[in-house]
Design a protein around this motif. Structure first.
Motif, PDB file in Angstrom:
ATOM      1  N   ARG A  55       0.679  -0.998  -0.012  1.00  0.00           N
ATOM      2  CA  ARG A  55      -0.039  -0.050  -0.110  1.00  0.00           C
ATOM      3  C   ARG A  55       0.673   1.327   0.079  1.00  0.00           C
ATOM      4  O   ARG A  55       0.627   2.367  -0.806  1.00  0.00           O
ATOM      5  N   TYR A  56       1.892   1.286   0.894  1.00  0.00           N
ATOM      6  CA  TYR A  56       2.691   2.342   0.668  1.00  0.00           C
ATOM      7  C   TYR A  56       3.608   2.718  -0.342  1.00  0.00           C
ATOM      8  O   TYR A  56       3.672   3.709  -1.129  1.00  0.00           O
TER       9      TYR A  56
ATOM     10  N   ARG B 170       2.512   1.783  -3.338  1.00  0.00           N
ATOM     11  CA  ARG B 170       1.762   2.147  -4.627  1.00  0.00           C
ATOM     12  C   ARG B 170       1.383   3.662  -4.308  1.00  0.00           C
ATOM     13  O   ARG B 170       1.142   4.446  -5.250  1.00  0.00           O
ATOM     14  N   ARG B 171       0.929   4.056  -3.163  1.00  0.00           N
ATOM     15  CA  ARG B 171       0.291   5.138  -2.914  1.00  0.00           C
ATOM     16  C   ARG B 171       1.295   6.374  -2.577  1.00  0.00           C
ATOM     17  O   ARG B 171       1.118   7.560  -2.811  1.00  0.00           O
ATOM     18  N   LYS B 172       2.483   6.246  -1.994  1.00  0.00           N
ATOM     19  CA  LYS B 172       3.162   7.123  -1.644  1.00  0.00           C
ATOM     20  C   LYS B 172       4.725   7.065  -2.161  1.00  0.00           C
ATOM     21  O   LYS B 172       5.242   8.312  -2.038  1.00  0.00           O
TER      22      LYS B 172
ATOM     23  N   TRP C 141       8.102  -2.151  -9.602  1.00  0.00           N
ATOM     24  CA  TRP C 141       7.881  -0.329  -9.472  1.00  0.00           C
ATOM     25  C   TRP C 141       8.867   0.547  -9.945  1.00  0.00           C
ATOM     26  O   TRP C 141       8.489   1.692 -10.243  1.00  0.00           O
TER      27      TRP C 141
END
Length: 574
Positions: free
Chosen positions: A423-424, A426-428, A533
């Motif tokens: 989550r971190y 992908r989002r931040k 990523w």
């Protein structure tokens, strides 16, 4: 018509032989021929005869020409353009290596094909053991610096010369000693198919983009070439041209009373000498430390000090090529101190003045004037690359896993749950943060994606033939290995410099160690996601890793092959 004479007798004899006897006769001939063929075609190789013991009386040992199979180890002519280190499970050679994400074969990395031109020298150990130690150190300096300049140096000797097809003619002819010694060099060179032949006391001591050095590195020779005002210290040639010269000299040996001491003198007396040997321009980037030059330029030098002087000259000349000093590439300096610490140590070692220079005020023999090193070169730590040829750059590329682990205090790839980490990321997290930081404006335009930035880094890592040597790159995995063989000289240690550098912060060192271990062991499942990523950061990290690994492997294979000749080896090679 009836046959007559001997023909008639032959026909009559053949008619008296029965069919059965004729078959047996022909069969016997066939068996005998096959047996002779098998026994005369056995390959009696040198390896198969190593166990043979041949005792030669001392009284005739110096006069006897020993057969090839009992000679010392000799270099063999180079094989066709091919290198076993060009392809492994980790990398493969491809001319498309500059293209972004050019691997295309899973985890195998595309690297540029290996191109090293073989360069040879000829050496006969002196009888004086003290002098032999000095010469061995000079051979090591010769091997190391020519390797650093992109060549493949090899030491030849009498064993190669005696294997040449011209040796018997040279051995029987009444040449004066100097001429015979010169011919022995050329015979050894001829045996390994020519290329470049240089005196082992002649070393490159100029920029990598020097015209003569670049021309030699291309390794394309059409004629036999000598070089202006350089006597017999440097030759280049193709095999055919060298054979042509040797054939003429050996078939037309000058009389001993003519006192001809070089092949050049013989060729100069021909009607069109330029068709036999051409003259290149003076090689200003090559430093000549032959005994005559040393005696003239360095009168106060002790013989045992020569290797130290050569190393000091190589070091000081290197520094003179970069007047603005050293650049230690340091993106995210507050977080990446532990990552950059090995580069900081190396930068200080390179930037220092030579510590064991027996003649600190002296200049290399190829420079009339120079500025002796009085203080260390400047070391700066920019967070991005700079477009300059006046500085030398050291860069350490982290794995994207290491980048995230070091740069963030609110998340730990080592300890946090997988869902939290995904989550971190992908989002931040920013994609390819390292490559974007080091290539940011003004070095490259803003708004460019990762592919052109990755290609630019590759171009810096592997300089083009004929371009200036501007940087050394490593990764958090490989570190800086083989630096002496990359630089061409041995920089002083921190202990020799009496230099104590501040250590990295303990927390950064711990994070860096944990990230390395996770990457090496492949335990953390998040690594694959992080690489996907950050494709740009991953690409340059894998490329530099493979590049460094191949360089070390290439040199280790070369060292293993040269070790059996026992000349010019450092402690690790022995």
């Amino acid at each position: 018509m009836r046959p007559n004479g001997s023909l008639s007798a032959l026909v009559a004899g053949a008619q008296s032989i029965s069919t059965r006897r004729l078959i047996l006769f022909l069969g016997g001939i066939l068996v005998l021929s096959t047996t002779l063929l098998l026994f005369t075609s056995v390959n009696l190789s040198t390896e198969s005869l190593r166990t043979v013991s041949l005792e030669i009386p001392d009284s005739i040992k110096g006069k006897l020409h020993v057969p090839t199979v009992f000679k010392p180890a000799t270099h063999t002519p180079p094989p066709p353009a091919k290198n076993s280190t060009a392809s492994t499970e980790g990398w493969f050679a491809s001319w498309s290596w500059m293209n972004p994400f050019s691997s295309g074969q899973g985890d195998r990395i595309a690297l540029p094909p290996i191109e090293r031109c073989s360069i040879y020298t000829y050496y006969e150990p002196p009888e004086d053991k003290v002098q032999a130690v000095v010469e061995d150190k000079m051979l090591l300096a010769w091997r190391r610096v020519w390797w650093a300049y992109g060549f493949k140096p090899m030491i030849l000797g009498p064993a190669e010369a005696k294997t040449s097809g011209f040796y018997e003619m040279v051995n029987r002819a009444p040449y004066v000693p100097a001429m015979k010694k010169e011919l022995m060099r050329l015979l050894a060179w001829n045996y390994v198919d020519a290329g470049i032949l240089v005196n082992y006391r002649v070393l490159p001591m100029g920029p990598h983009d020097d015209d003569t050095i670049s021309s030699l590195r291309r390794c394309k020779f059409v004629y036999m070439n000598r070089y202006k005002n350089f006597d017999q210290k440097l030759y280049s040639s193709d095999k055919v041209s060298l054979n042509k010269v040797l054939m003429y000299v050996t078939e037309n040996p000058p009389a001993a009373d003519q006192n001809v001491t070089s092949v050049e003198e013989v060729i100069a007396n021909l009607p069109k000498p330029e068709e036999w040997m051409r003259e290149g321009s003076y090689p200003a980037a090559l430093a000549d430390y032959t005994p005559e030059v040393v005696a003239d330029k360095y009168k106060d030098l002790e013989p045992a000090q020569l290797p130290g002087l050569v190393n000091a000259h190589l070091h000081s000349t290197f520094l003179s090529h970069y007047p603005d000093g050293m650049l230690l590439l340091s993106p995210f300096p507050d977080k990446f101190g532990a990552l950059h610490h090995p580069a900081l140590e190396l930068a200080n070692r390179i930037a220092s003045c030579p510590v064991n220079n027996p003649l600190p005020e002296s200049c290399p023999p190829n420079l009339r004037k120079c500025t002796p090193c009085k203080k260390p070169a400047a070391i700066s730590s920019p967070d991005h690359l700079e477009e300059t040829t006046k500085s030398f750059t050291l860069g350490t590329i982290p794995h994207p896993f290491t980048t995230i682990e070091l740069a963030n205090d609110d998340v730990s790839l080592m300890n946090d749950p997988e869902k939290t980490l995904l989550r971190y990321i992908r989002r931040k997290s920013v994609r390819d943060p390292w490559i974007k930081e080091v290539t940011k404006s003004p070095y490259m335009k803003s708004g460019l994606g990762s592919p052109p930035r990755a290609s630019k880094i590759k171009e810096l890592v592997v300089p083009k033939l004929g371009s200036k040597f501007l940087s050394i790159w490593s990764t958090d995995k490989e570190g800086f290995k083989d630096t002496e063989w990359t630089l061409g000289f041995v920089p002083p240690t921190l202990k020799e410099l009496k230099l104590q550098l501040p250590g990295a912060q303990g927390n950064q060192k711990k994070k860096l160690y944990n990230a390395k271990m996770a990457n090496v062991r492949g335990k953390n499942k998040i690594i694959g996601f992080v690489e996907g990523w950050n494709t740009g950061d991953t690409e340059v990290w894998k490329f530099v890793n493979a590049w460094r690994e191949r360089r070390v492997l290439e040199r280790s294979k070369w060292t293993a092959a040269e070790k059996k000749y026992g000349q010019g080896l450092d402690k690790e090679e022995r």
